[in-house]
Design a protein around this motif. Structure first.
Motif, mmCIF file in Angstrom:
data_model
loop_
_atom_site.group_PDB
_atom_site.id
_atom_site.type_symbol
_atom_site.label_atom_id
_atom_site.label_comp_id
_atom_site.label_asym_id
_atom_site.label_seq_id
_atom_site.Cartn_x
_atom_site.Cartn_y
_atom_site.Cartn_z
ATOM 1 N N ILE A 5 98.646 -36.082 6.197
ATOM 2 C CA ILE A 5 98.470 -35.869 4.559
ATOM 3 C C ILE A 5 99.608 -34.809 4.329
ATOM 4 O O ILE A 5 100.018 -33.893 4.929
ATOM 5 N N PHE A 6 100.644 -35.470 3.333
ATOM 6 C CA PHE A 6 101.756 -34.627 2.835
ATOM 7 C C PHE A 6 102.309 -34.820 1.656
ATOM 8 O O PHE A 6 101.652 -36.048 0.790
ATOM 9 N N GLY A 7 102.942 -34.036 1.122
ATOM 10 C CA GLY A 7 103.591 -34.041 -0.031
ATOM 11 C C GLY A 7 105.270 -34.319 0.039
ATOM 12 O O GLY A 7 105.317 -35.157 0.970
ATOM 13 N N HIS A 8 105.907 -34.019 -1.079
ATOM 14 C CA HIS A 8 107.262 -34.287 -0.926
ATOM 15 C C HIS A 8 108.204 -33.232 -0.180
ATOM 16 O O HIS A 8 107.823 -32.312 0.114
ATOM 17 N N TYR A 9 109.601 -33.791 -0.026
ATOM 18 C CA TYR A 9 110.325 -32.734 0.447
ATOM 19 C C TYR A 9 110.482 -31.805 -0.584
ATOM 20 O O TYR A 9 110.256 -31.594 -1.721
ATOM 21 N N ALA A 10 111.191 -30.514 0.129
ATOM 22 C CA ALA A 10 111.142 -29.436 -0.649
ATOM 23 C C ALA A 10 109.807 -28.896 -1.289
ATOM 24 O O ALA A 10 109.678 -28.752 -2.544
ATOM 25 N N PRO A 11 108.852 -28.699 -0.546
ATOM 26 C CA PRO A 11 107.496 -28.520 -1.127
ATOM 27 C C PRO A 11 107.240 -27.375 -1.637
ATOM 28 O O PRO A 11 107.794 -26.328 -1.234
ATOM 29 N N ILE A 47 93.883 -29.120 0.807
ATOM 30 C CA ILE A 47 92.687 -29.509 -0.110
ATOM 31 C C ILE A 47 92.349 -30.866 0.325
ATOM 32 O O ILE A 47 91.086 -31.163 0.555
ATOM 33 N N TRP A 48 93.482 -31.787 0.421
ATOM 34 C CA TRP A 48 92.660 -33.230 0.772
ATOM 35 C C TRP A 48 92.197 -33.170 2.182
ATOM 36 O O TRP A 48 91.642 -33.962 2.478
ATOM 37 N N LEU A 87 88.733 -34.713 3.249
ATOM 38 C CA LEU A 87 88.629 -35.751 4.062
ATOM 39 C C LEU A 87 87.840 -35.430 5.408
ATOM 40 O O LEU A 87 86.894 -36.406 5.770
ATOM 41 N N LYS A 88 87.900 -34.167 5.841
ATOM 42 C CA LYS A 88 87.127 -33.728 7.174
ATOM 43 C C LYS A 88 85.838 -33.497 6.600
ATOM 44 O O LYS A 88 84.736 -33.976 7.140
ATOM 45 N N GLU A 89 85.512 -32.661 5.624
ATOM 46 C CA GLU A 89 84.458 -32.239 5.337
ATOM 47 C C GLU A 89 83.364 -32.978 4.671
ATOM 48 O O GLU A 89 82.074 -33.170 4.946
ATOM 49 N N ALA A 90 84.155 -33.707 3.520
ATOM 50 C CA ALA A 90 83.259 -34.646 2.750
ATOM 51 C C ALA A 90 82.970 -36.184 3.345
ATOM 52 O O ALA A 90 82.026 -36.772 3.093
ATOM 53 N N GLN A 91 83.995 -36.520 4.122
ATOM 54 C CA GLN A 91 84.184 -37.787 4.757
ATOM 55 C C GLN A 91 84.133 -37.861 5.923
ATOM 56 O O GLN A 91 83.927 -39.017 6.718
ATOM 57 N N PHE A 141 95.599 -18.620 4.305
ATOM 58 C CA PHE A 141 95.738 -19.786 4.829
ATOM 59 C C PHE A 141 97.002 -20.111 5.715
ATOM 60 O O PHE A 141 97.898 -19.698 5.464
ATOM 61 N N GLU A 142 96.734 -20.767 6.893
ATOM 62 C CA GLU A 142 97.919 -21.066 7.793
ATOM 63 C C GLU A 142 98.835 -22.108 7.226
ATOM 64 O O GLU A 142 98.527 -23.146 6.391
#
Length: 92
Positions: free
Chosen positions: A4-10, A20-21, A25-29, A54-55
């Motif tokens: 899971i990832f977003g864009h460059y220059a996060p 959060i996603w 995916l881990k806890e709910a799915q 958060f790490e």
């Protein structure tokens, strides 16, 4: 494992949305998933992660055609790894 990832220059949105996603995916799915950043997040995102304990997500390495990915905070291929369209994009 789903990457899971977003864009460059996060920024905060890209960094925290991936986390959060991952949780969802881990806890709910019940899926194997991990949040990543494409490069070092900006100082605001770093502050938010530190402030709430958060790490920092790992930096994403090379993608392969076998990778299953979830993209957050963007739908613009120009903001993503060059070979992202070669992967199995599960969700955007």
């Amino acid at each position: 494992m789903i990457k899971i990832f977003g864009h460059y220059a996060p920024d905060t949105d890209a960094t925290c949305s991936a986390l959060i996603w991952e949780w969802y995916l881990k806890e709910a799915q019940g899926l194997d998933a991990q949040a990543f950043v494409l490069e070092t997040p900006n100082t605001e995102a770093q502050f938010v992660l530190n402030r709430w304990g958060f790490e920092m997500p790992a930096t994403l390495g090379d993608l392969t055609a076998e990778d299953e990915v979830v993209i957050v905070d963007t739908n613009n291929p120009g903001e993503l790894p060059a070979n992202v369209n070669d992967t199995n994009i599960a969700e955007i």
